[in-house]
Design a protein around this motif. Structure first.
Motif, PDB file in Angstrom:
ATOM      1  N   HIS A  63       0.810  -1.215   0.000  1.00 17.80           N
ATOM      2  CA  HIS A  63       0.000   0.000   0.000  1.00 17.80           C
ATOM      3  C   HIS A  63       0.849   1.274   0.000  1.00 17.80           C
ATOM      4  CE1 HIS A  63       0.221  -1.018   4.468  1.00 17.80           C
ATOM      5  NE2 HIS A  63       0.874   0.130   4.367  1.00 17.80           N
ATOM      6  N   GLU A  64       2.054   1.157  -0.555  1.00 21.09           N
ATOM      7  CA  GLU A  64       2.912   2.326  -0.765  1.00 21.09           C
ATOM      8  C   GLU A  64       3.302   2.310  -2.243  1.00 21.09           C
ATOM      9  OE1 GLU A  64       4.950   2.464   3.684  1.00 21.09           O
ATOM     10  OE2 GLU A  64       6.059   1.519   2.058  1.00 21.09           O
ATOM     11  N   ILE A  65       2.353   2.720  -3.075  1.00 22.60           N
ATOM     12  CA  ILE A  65       2.401   2.447  -4.513  1.00 22.60           C
ATOM     13  C   ILE A  65       2.700   3.712  -5.309  1.00 22.60           C
ATOM     14  CG2 ILE A  65       1.021   1.668  -6.486  1.00 22.60           C
ATOM     15  CD1 ILE A  65      -0.692   0.085  -4.383  1.00 22.60           C
ATOM     16  N   VAL A  66       3.643   3.614  -6.214  1.00 19.83           N
ATOM     17  CA  VAL A  66       3.928   4.689  -7.167  1.00 19.83           C
ATOM     18  C   VAL A  66       4.021   4.072  -8.559  1.00 19.83           C
ATOM     19  CG1 VAL A  66       5.587   6.443  -7.909  1.00 19.83           C
ATOM     20  CG2 VAL A  66       5.146   6.109  -5.479  1.00 19.83           C
ATOM     21  N   GLY A  67       3.389   4.721  -9.531  1.00 20.97           N
ATOM     22  CA  GLY A  67       3.445   4.193 -10.884  1.00 20.97           C
ATOM     23  C   GLY A  67       3.027   5.209 -11.917  1.00 20.97           C
ATOM     24  N   ARG A  68       2.889   4.740 -13.143  1.00 16.52           N
ATOM     25  CA  ARG A  68       2.538   5.610 -14.272  1.00 16.52           C
ATOM     26  C   ARG A  68       1.111   5.318 -14.720  1.00 16.52           C
ATOM     27  NH1 ARG A  68       6.465   4.450 -16.986  1.00 16.52           N
ATOM     28  NH2 ARG A  68       7.784   6.288 -16.634  1.00 16.52           N
ATOM     29  N   VAL A  69       0.311   6.358 -14.869  1.00 22.77           N
ATOM     30  CA  VAL A  69      -1.077   6.203 -15.296  1.00 22.77           C
ATOM     31  C   VAL A  69      -1.101   5.664 -16.729  1.00 22.77           C
ATOM     32  CG1 VAL A  69      -3.233   7.406 -15.780  1.00 22.77           C
ATOM     33  CG2 VAL A  69      -1.867   8.052 -13.777  1.00 22.77           C
ATOM     34  N   SER A  70      -1.845   4.585 -16.917  1.00 22.60           N
ATOM     35  CA  SER A  70      -1.945   3.983 -18.248  1.00 22.60           C
ATOM     36  C   SER A  70      -3.312   4.188 -18.887  1.00 22.60           C
ATOM     37  CB  SER A  70      -1.638   2.483 -18.175  1.00 22.60           C
ATOM     38  OG  SER A  70      -2.501   1.832 -17.251  1.00 22.60           O
ATOM     39  N   ALA A  71      -4.330   4.484 -18.078  1.00 21.19           N
ATOM     40  CA  ALA A  71      -5.673   4.733 -18.621  1.00 21.19           C
ATOM     41  C   ALA A  71      -6.511   5.458 -17.574  1.00 21.19           C
ATOM     42  CB  ALA A  71      -6.349   3.424 -19.026  1.00 21.19           C
ATOM     43  N   VAL A  72      -7.467   6.250 -18.032  1.00 19.80           N
ATOM     44  CA  VAL A  72      -8.379   6.942 -17.118  1.00 19.80           C
ATOM     45  C   VAL A  72      -9.805   6.824 -17.638  1.00 19.80           C
ATOM     46  CG1 VAL A  72      -6.619   8.586 -16.341  1.00 19.80           C
ATOM     47  CG2 VAL A  72      -8.098   9.188 -18.277  1.00 19.80           C
ATOM     48  N   GLY A  73     -10.766   6.906 -16.711  1.00 24.94           N
ATOM     49  CA  GLY A  73     -12.167   6.874 -17.078  1.00 24.94           C
ATOM     50  C   GLY A  73     -12.655   8.195 -17.636  1.00 24.94           C
ATOM     51  N   ALA A  74     -13.841   8.163 -18.214  1.00 29.71           N
ATOM     52  CA  ALA A  74     -14.389   9.330 -18.911  1.00 29.71           C
ATOM     53  C   ALA A  74     -14.594  10.530 -17.994  1.00 29.71           C
ATOM     54  CB  ALA A  74     -15.703   8.949 -19.582  1.00 29.71           C
ATOM     55  N   ASN A  75     -14.844  10.296 -16.700  1.00 28.94           N
ATOM     56  CA  ASN A  75     -15.121  11.399 -15.783  1.00 28.94           C
ATOM     57  C   ASN A  75     -13.889  11.902 -15.038  1.00 28.94           C
ATOM     58  OD1 ASN A  75     -17.809  11.094 -16.477  1.00 28.94           O
ATOM     59  ND2 ASN A  75     -18.302   9.837 -14.681  1.00 28.94           N
ATOM     60  N   VAL A  76     -12.749  11.271 -15.269  1.00 23.20           N
ATOM     61  CA  VAL A  76     -11.530  11.639 -14.540  1.00 23.20           C
ATOM     62  C   VAL A  76     -10.979  12.954 -15.091  1.00 23.20           C
ATOM     63  CG1 VAL A  76      -9.136  10.979 -14.081  1.00 23.20           C
ATOM     64  CG2 VAL A  76     -10.962   9.279 -13.934  1.00 23.20           C
ATOM     65  N   SER A  77     -10.705  13.906 -14.184  1.00 16.50           N
ATOM     66  CA  SER A  77     -10.230  15.223 -14.601  1.00 16.50           C
ATOM     67  C   SER A  77      -8.836  15.565 -14.092  1.00 16.50           C
ATOM     68  CB  SER A  77     -11.211  16.300 -14.111  1.00 16.50           C
ATOM     69  OG  SER A  77     -11.323  16.276 -12.689  1.00 16.50           O
ATOM     70  N   LYS A  78      -8.354  14.834 -13.082  1.00 18.92           N
ATOM     71  CA  LYS A  78      -7.088  15.207 -12.450  1.00 18.92           C
ATOM     72  C   LYS A  78      -5.892  14.446 -13.001  1.00 18.92           C
ATOM     73  CE  LYS A  78      -9.337  16.394  -8.073  1.00 18.92           C
ATOM     74  NZ  LYS A  78      -9.427  16.082  -6.617  1.00 18.92           N
ATOM     75  N   PHE A  79      -6.130  13.414 -13.783  1.00 23.77           N
ATOM     76  CA  PHE A  79      -5.040  12.584 -14.277  1.00 23.77           C
ATOM     77  C   PHE A  79      -5.233  12.271 -15.751  1.00 23.77           C
ATOM     78  CE2 PHE A  79      -5.462  11.740  -9.760  1.00 23.77           C
ATOM     79  CZ  PHE A  79      -4.155  11.838  -9.316  1.00 23.77           C
ATOM     80  N   LYS A  80      -4.113  12.029 -16.410  1.00 20.59           N
ATOM     81  CA  LYS A  80      -4.132  11.584 -17.803  1.00 20.59           C
ATOM     82  C   LYS A  80      -3.060  10.525 -17.970  1.00 20.59           C
ATOM     83  CE  LYS A  80      -0.965  15.148 -19.551  1.00 20.59           C
ATOM     84  NZ  LYS A  80      -0.522  15.534 -18.204  1.00 20.59           N
ATOM     85  N   ALA A  81      -3.149   9.766 -19.037  1.00 24.95           N
ATOM     86  CA  ALA A  81      -2.157   8.733 -19.296  1.00 24.95           C
ATOM     87  C   ALA A  81      -0.760   9.352 -19.355  1.00 24.95           C
ATOM     88  CB  ALA A  81      -2.483   8.019 -20.608  1.00 24.95           C
ATOM     89  N   GLY A  82       0.191   8.687 -18.700  1.00 18.73           N
ATOM     90  CA  GLY A  82       1.560   9.174 -18.658  1.00 18.73           C
ATOM     91  C   GLY A  82       1.918   9.879 -17.375  1.00 18.73           C
ATOM     92  N   ASP A  83       0.921  10.339 -16.601  1.00 21.21           N
ATOM     93  CA  ASP A  83       1.190  10.993 -15.320  1.00 21.21           C
ATOM     94  C   ASP A  83       1.777   9.999 -14.329  1.00 21.21           C
ATOM     95  OD1 ASP A  83       0.206  13.389 -16.235  1.00 21.21           O
ATOM     96  OD2 ASP A  83      -1.723  13.240 -15.189  1.00 21.21           O
TER      97      ASP A  83
END
Length: 231
Positions: A63-83
Motif C-alpha cells: 500500500h505504498e504504490i507509485v506508478g505511471r497512469v496507463s488509462a483513465v475513465g471518462a469522468n476523470v479530470s485530475k489525471f491523464k495517461a503518462g502521469d
C-alpha cells in the motif's frame, strides 16, 4: 477486466508466490496505474502472516504504490495517461457519510476499503495491493506525484510511513525553536527524524540500539539518547 501478475500469500506460513488475477475494467471514475515501485510496510507482513486474524487469502499486500497512469475513465479530470501517481492505504469509501463528506475517509462510518484485504464495495471480492504490476483505483484515492522518476523508489514509502509521521508534525505546527522526540529509528522513526528536521525542529532520537546513532545524526537528529543507558 485486465490480467494482473502479482505476489501473494496463500497461507500464513509459506513464502509469497506468483499469482495471476483480474483487475476490474476501468470505470468512468477510475485511474489505472502501471506500478513502478511499492514499499514494504510491516503491516504487509502482519497481513501475510495473518497476525491480526483477519487475512483473506490469497492476499496481495502493498500500500505504498507509485506508478505511471496507463488509462483513465471518462469522468476523470485530475489525471491523464503518462502521469506519475501514487496510492496509499485506501482505495474506496462510501463517500456519502459525514466523515467522507469532510474528507476524512479513514473514518468512513460504513467502513473504508483498504488497498488490500478487502472486501470491495459493491461485492465481496478481495482487494489486491501493490505487490503487482498494475492497479485500478477511484480517482479520489489517487495522488499526484511531482517528483522526478529517478526518485520514485524513495517516494513510495511516503505513502504510508511518510504521511503517518508527517500528519502529527503538521497538526502540531512543528517548526524552528521546537524540540521533537522520536522513539525508535525504524520504518516510521527514520521518517519522523527526517521530516521534523526538514521543518526546522531540534530532533532528539531515543533508541535502544547504540549502533543507530550514526544513522540518526546523518538523517537529521540533533541528539541521540540511548535509552538502555542508566544515568
Amino acid at each position: 477486466m485486465s490480467t494482473t501478475i502479482g505476489y501473494a500469500a496463500f497461507d500464513p506460513s509459506t513464502p509469497l508466490a506468483p499469482h495471476t488475477f483480474s483487475r476490474r475494467a476501468v470505470g468512468p471514475n477510475d485511474v489505472q496505474i502501471d506500478i513502478l515501485f511499492c514499499g514494504v510496510c510491516h503491516s504487509d507482513l502482519h497481513t501475510a502472516r495473518n497476525e491480526w486474524n483477519n487475512t483473506r487469502y490469497p492476499s496481495v499486500p502493498g500500500h505504498e504504490i507509485v506508478g505511471r497512469v496507463s488509462a483513465v475513465g471518462a469522468n476523470v479530470s485530475k489525471f491523464k495517461a503518462g502521469d506519475i501517481a501514487g496510492v496509499g492505504c485506501l482505495v474506496d469509501s462510501c463517500q456519502s457519510c459525514p466523515s467522507c463528506g469532510e474528507g476524512l475517509e479513514q473514518y468512513c462510518e460504513n467502513g473504508f476499503i483498504g488497498t488490500y484485504n478487502g472486501p470491495a464495495f459493491g461485492g465481496g471480492e478481495n482487494t489486491f495491493g501493490g505487490y503487482s504490476d498494475n492497479i485500478v483505483v477511484n480517482e479520489k484515492f489517487v495522488l499526484r506525484i511531482s517528483h522526478t522518476e529517478d526518485t520514485l523508489a524513495a517516494v513510495a514509502p511516503l505513502l504510508c510511513a511518510g504521511i503517518t509521521t508527517y500528519s502529527p508534525l503538521r497538526q502540531w505546527k512543528v517548526g524552528p525553536g521546537q524540540k521533537v522526540g522520536v522513539v525508535g529509528l525504524g520504518g516510521l522513526g527514520h521518517m519522523a527524524v527526517k521530516i521534523a528536521n526538514a521543518m526546522g525542529a531540534h530532533v532528539v532520537l531515543f533508541t535502544t540500539s547504540p549502533d543507530k546513532k550514526e544513522d540518526a545524526l546523518r538523517l537529521g537528529a540533533s541528539e541521540v539518547v540511548v535509552s538502555k543507558n542508566q544515568g
